[in-house]
Every structure is written in C-alpha cells, then in structure tokens.
Design a protein around this motif. Structure first.
Motif, PDB file in Angstrom:
ATOM      1  N   GLN A  50     -14.729   3.576  -9.958  1.00 42.59           N
ATOM      2  CA  GLN A  50     -13.706   4.620 -10.034  1.00 42.59           C
ATOM      3  C   GLN A  50     -13.240   4.999  -8.629  1.00 42.59           C
ATOM      4  O   GLN A  50     -12.044   5.172  -8.377  1.00 42.59           O
ATOM      5  CB  GLN A  50     -14.273   5.839 -10.763  1.00 42.59           C
ATOM      6  N   THR A  51     -14.183   5.124  -7.713  1.00 43.24           N
ATOM      7  CA  THR A  51     -13.843   5.436  -6.323  1.00 43.24           C
ATOM      8  C   THR A  51     -12.990   4.326  -5.723  1.00 43.24           C
ATOM      9  O   THR A  51     -12.004   4.596  -5.014  1.00 43.24           O
ATOM     10  CB  THR A  51     -15.132   5.624  -5.496  1.00 43.24           C
ATOM     11  N   ALA A  52     -13.338   3.064  -6.016  1.00 43.46           N
ATOM     12  CA  ALA A  52     -12.560   1.926  -5.504  1.00 43.46           C
ATOM     13  C   ALA A  52     -11.135   1.984  -6.011  1.00 43.46           C
ATOM     14  O   ALA A  52     -10.187   1.730  -5.256  1.00 43.46           O
ATOM     15  CB  ALA A  52     -13.231   0.616  -5.908  1.00 43.46           C
ATOM     16  N   ARG A  53     -10.943   2.318  -7.284  1.00 43.36           N
ATOM     17  CA  ARG A  53      -9.582   2.410  -7.836  1.00 43.36           C
ATOM     18  C   ARG A  53      -8.770   3.475  -7.107  1.00 43.36           C
ATOM     19  O   ARG A  53      -7.578   3.291  -6.839  1.00 43.36           O
ATOM     20  CB  ARG A  53      -9.626   2.707  -9.337  1.00 43.36           C
ATOM     21  N   MET A  54      -9.405   4.593  -6.785  1.00 40.36           N
ATOM     22  CA  MET A  54      -8.694   5.656  -6.064  1.00 40.36           C
ATOM     23  C   MET A  54      -8.285   5.202  -4.667  1.00 40.36           C
ATOM     24  O   MET A  54      -7.165   5.488  -4.208  1.00 40.36           O
ATOM     25  CB  MET A  54      -9.592   6.903  -5.973  1.00 40.36           C
ATOM     26  N   ILE A  55      -9.188   4.493  -3.989  1.00 43.74           N
ATOM     27  CA  ILE A  55      -8.869   4.003  -2.644  1.00 43.74           C
ATOM     28  C   ILE A  55      -7.725   2.996  -2.700  1.00 43.74           C
ATOM     29  O   ILE A  55      -6.797   3.040  -1.879  1.00 43.74           O
ATOM     30  CB  ILE A  55     -10.117   3.393  -1.989  1.00 43.74           C
ATOM     31  N   LEU A  56      -7.754   2.093  -3.683  1.00 41.74           N
ATOM     32  CA  LEU A  56      -6.679   1.110  -3.819  1.00 41.74           C
ATOM     33  C   LEU A  56      -5.347   1.792  -4.138  1.00 41.74           C
ATOM     34  O   LEU A  56      -4.291   1.347  -3.684  1.00 41.74           O
ATOM     35  CB  LEU A  56      -7.031   0.089  -4.909  1.00 41.74           C
ATOM     36  N   ALA A  57      -5.400   2.895  -4.897  1.00 43.02           N
ATOM     37  CA  ALA A  57      -4.172   3.643  -5.187  1.00 43.02           C
ATOM     38  C   ALA A  57      -3.600   4.251  -3.909  1.00 43.02           C
ATOM     39  O   ALA A  57      -2.371   4.270  -3.709  1.00 43.02           O
ATOM     40  CB  ALA A  57      -4.446   4.731  -6.221  1.00 43.02           C
ATOM     41  N   LEU A  58      -4.480   4.754  -3.039  1.00 38.32           N
ATOM     42  CA  LEU A  58      -4.017   5.301  -1.755  1.00 38.32           C
ATOM     43  C   LEU A  58      -3.358   4.210  -0.907  1.00 38.32           C
ATOM     44  O   LEU A  58      -2.323   4.441  -0.270  1.00 38.32           O
ATOM     45  CB  LEU A  58      -5.187   5.919  -0.991  1.00 38.32           C
ATOM     46  N   ILE A  59      -3.959   3.038  -0.893  1.00 32.73           N
ATOM     47  CA  ILE A  59      -3.378   1.919  -0.137  1.00 32.73           C
ATOM     48  C   ILE A  59      -2.010   1.562  -0.714  1.00 32.73           C
ATOM     49  O   ILE A  59      -1.039   1.393   0.017  1.00 32.73           O
ATOM     50  CB  ILE A  59      -4.323   0.709  -0.162  1.00 32.73           C
ATOM     51  N   GLY A  60      -1.929   1.477  -2.041  1.00 36.51           N
ATOM     52  CA  GLY A  60      -0.657   1.147  -2.693  1.00 36.51           C
ATOM     53  C   GLY A  60       0.425   2.168  -2.417  1.00 36.51           C
ATOM     54  O   GLY A  60       1.614   1.827  -2.362  1.00 36.51           O
ATOM     55  N   ALA A  61       0.031   3.422  -2.231  1.00 37.24           N
ATOM     56  CA  ALA A  61       1.012   4.478  -1.963  1.00 37.24           C
ATOM     57  C   ALA A  61       1.717   4.290  -0.628  1.00 37.24           C
ATOM     58  O   ALA A  61       2.797   4.841  -0.401  1.00 37.24           O
ATOM     59  CB  ALA A  61       0.326   5.845  -1.999  1.00 37.24           C
ATOM     60  N   GLU A  62       1.133   3.489   0.268  1.00 36.75           N
ATOM     61  CA  GLU A  62       1.752   3.243   1.574  1.00 36.75           C
ATOM     62  C   GLU A  62       2.688   2.028   1.558  1.00 36.75           C
ATOM     63  O   GLU A  62       3.277   1.697   2.591  1.00 36.75           O
ATOM     64  CB  GLU A  62       0.659   3.028   2.632  1.00 36.75           C
ATOM     65  N   ARG A  63       2.819   1.378   0.396  1.00 35.85           N
ATOM     66  CA  ARG A  63       3.634   0.164   0.318  1.00 35.85           C
ATOM     67  C   ARG A  63       5.075   0.416   0.769  1.00 35.85           C
ATOM     68  O   ARG A  63       5.587  -0.269   1.664  1.00 35.85           O
ATOM     69  CB  ARG A  63       3.616  -0.389  -1.117  1.00 35.85           C
ATOM     70  N   LEU A  64       5.731   1.378   0.165  1.00 39.68           N
ATOM     71  CA  LEU A  64       7.139   1.629   0.506  1.00 39.68           C
ATOM     72  C   LEU A  64       7.308   2.153   1.933  1.00 39.68           C
ATOM     73  O   LEU A  64       8.203   1.684   2.653  1.00 39.68           O
ATOM     74  CB  LEU A  64       7.767   2.586  -0.508  1.00 39.68           C
ATOM     75  N   PRO A  65       6.491   3.100   2.412  1.00 40.16           N
ATOM     76  CA  PRO A  65       6.614   3.512   3.817  1.00 40.16           C
ATOM     77  C   PRO A  65       6.427   2.352   4.798  1.00 40.16           C
ATOM     78  O   PRO A  65       7.106   2.288   5.824  1.00 40.16           O
ATOM     79  CB  PRO A  65       5.514   4.562   3.974  1.00 40.16           C
ATOM     80  N   LEU A  66       5.517   1.425   4.482  1.00 38.52           N
ATOM     81  CA  LEU A  66       5.319   0.262   5.351  1.00 38.52           C
ATOM     82  C   LEU A  66       6.556  -0.629   5.356  1.00 38.52           C
ATOM     83  O   LEU A  66       7.028  -1.060   6.411  1.00 38.52           O
ATOM     84  CB  LEU A  66       4.118  -0.557   4.875  1.00 38.52           C
ATOM     85  N   LEU A  67       7.073  -0.918   4.172  1.00 37.99           N
ATOM     86  CA  LEU A  67       8.208  -1.840   4.063  1.00 37.99           C
ATOM     87  C   LEU A  67       9.476  -1.258   4.680  1.00 37.99           C
ATOM     88  O   LEU A  67      10.309  -1.989   5.206  1.00 37.99           O
ATOM     89  CB  LEU A  67       8.459  -2.210   2.597  1.00 37.99           C
ATOM     90  N   SER A  68       9.604   0.069   4.625  1.00 36.00           N
ATOM     91  CA  SER A  68      10.797   0.708   5.193  1.00 36.00           C
ATOM     92  C   SER A  68      10.668   0.904   6.698  1.00 36.00           C
ATOM     93  O   SER A  68      11.645   1.260   7.361  1.00 36.00           O
ATOM     94  CB  SER A  68      11.026   2.067   4.519  1.00 36.00           C
ATOM     95  N   GLY A  69       9.463   0.688   7.247  1.00 34.92           N
ATOM     96  CA  GLY A  69       9.257   0.903   8.674  1.00 34.92           C
ATOM     97  C   GLY A  69       8.954   2.345   9.026  1.00 34.92           C
ATOM     98  O   GLY A  69       8.868   2.707  10.203  1.00 34.92           O
ATOM     99  N   GLU A  70       8.761   3.175   7.997  1.00 39.01           N
ATOM    100  CA  GLU A  70       8.464   4.588   8.240  1.00 39.01           C
ATOM    101  C   GLU A  70       7.112   4.752   8.940  1.00 39.01           C
ATOM    102  O   GLU A  70       6.933   5.655   9.756  1.00 39.01           O
ATOM    103  CB  GLU A  70       8.451   5.322   6.898  1.00 39.01           C
TER     104      GLU A  70
END
Length: 198
Positions: free
Chosen positions: A157-177
């Motif tokens: 369950q903890t791993a799923r939460m960490i992976l969700a946090l990583i996924g949340a940075e997908r768009l900021p990374l791709l936009s260069g934010e």
C-alpha cells in the motif's frame, strides 16, 4: 527501406524488432504512447506496416513489448547505480530518480487514460510487466522497516502511494515546470518524512 545485414534470419528479426522498439521510444518523446499509431511506428522504423504486423499483431502487443524493455532498462540502471551498502533511504532516492528519468525519457499517459486506450485485459498485462519495478520498491520499504529506518504501514500500500506521487510529477516534468532533480528532491523529502526515516 534500409537494409539490415545479419548473419541469420534470427539475427535479422532481432535487429528489426530492436529498430521497432527504438522507434516507439523516439515517438513517445513527441507524441505520447496514447497518440502513436502502427503507421507512425512503421514509418519511424523504416519498414512497411505489413512488416510491422509480422512482429506485433496490434498496438497492445507493441506497447507490452516496449514496456517490458523499459522495465528491463530500469532494473539494470537501478542495480548499476546503487552503491554497495546503500541505506534504505539512499535506495529509495535512487528508485525515485530513475522513475522520474523514465517518465521524462518515455512519456506516457496516466493509468486511467492508458487503461481506456488499451482495454482492461491489455492494461492488466501491462501492469504485470511493470510488477518487477514495484517489487523493488516494496523490497526497499520492507528492508527499511525491518532495519528500523522506516516506520510505515503495509509495504504494498505504501509503495502504491509513492508511485502515485511519482506519477503526479509526470505533467510538470514534461512541461518543463520542474526538473528531474527538483522533482526527486520534493518527492524523496516528502516520502522520507512520511516514513519517519532515521
């Protein structure tokens, strides 16, 4: 169409398959997996669409093979970059950074969008292909908990939460934010505080 020189038919097929998957990798940087068509991949790989279907019968099969390759690269990179005797916190930081590197190198839609594009059966097979990466994260959490470095709940369950946090940075990374370094510092800092890392 460029010629491929190979000693055997098997080598020729392996080279062509590599070119196809390399084409998918290049296309993901400009289009995103959900927008890529089989025609796009064939053109980028320098083969006909008919030839492409001889290797992959549909887009789902192609994405499964691509995901398996990316997962393999991740595991190799993780094992290569991890220092001997690294603490659980250091292992977690390396894991998060490599995941962020992967998001930037191989952009893909979020899980819900990918599930809609592939269908539930293909999406489940895709999830099975990335399970080894999730197992690494679970192992980090379990070892950190056992050594007293982390205080946490159920590891999966903890791993799923960490992976969700990583996924949340997908768009900021791709936009260069944000950069990978900035995202890694934010996520790692947040997670290590949440895990009460010593």
């Amino acid at each position: 169409m460029p010629r491929i020189s190979a000693a055997t038919i098997g080598e020729h097929r392996a080279q062509t398959r590599d070119r196809i998957l390399a084409a998918v990798s290049r296309l993901t940087r400009s289009q995103g997996i959900d927008e890529i068509s089989m025609t796009d991949v064939a053109a980028e790989a320098g083969i006909t669409r008919t030839a492409l279907y001889n290797y992959f019968p549909d887009k789902a099969a192609l994405l499964l093979a691509f995901t398996e390759r990316v997962t393999g690269y991740f595991i190799e990179s993780y094992e290569r970059e991890l220092a001997a005797g690294a603490s659980p916190a250091e292992r977690l930081r390396v894991f998060i950074r490599l995941q962020l590197d992967g998001l930037l190198a191989h952009p893909h839609p979020g899980a819900a969008d990918l599930s809609a594009a592939l269908g539930p059966d293909a999406y489940q097979r895709l999830a099975d292909h990335v399970a080894p990466m999730q197992d690494i994260l679970v192992g980090i959490i379990e070892s950190g908990t056992a050594s007293g470095h982390f205080r946490t709940g159920p590891p999966r369950q903890t791993a799923r939460m960490i992976l969700a946090l990583i996924g949340a940075e997908r768009l900021p990374l791709l936009s260069g934010e944000v950069t990978v370094a900035q995202a890694e510092e934010t996520i790692s800092g947040f997670v290590l505080r949440a895990l009460a890392a010593t």
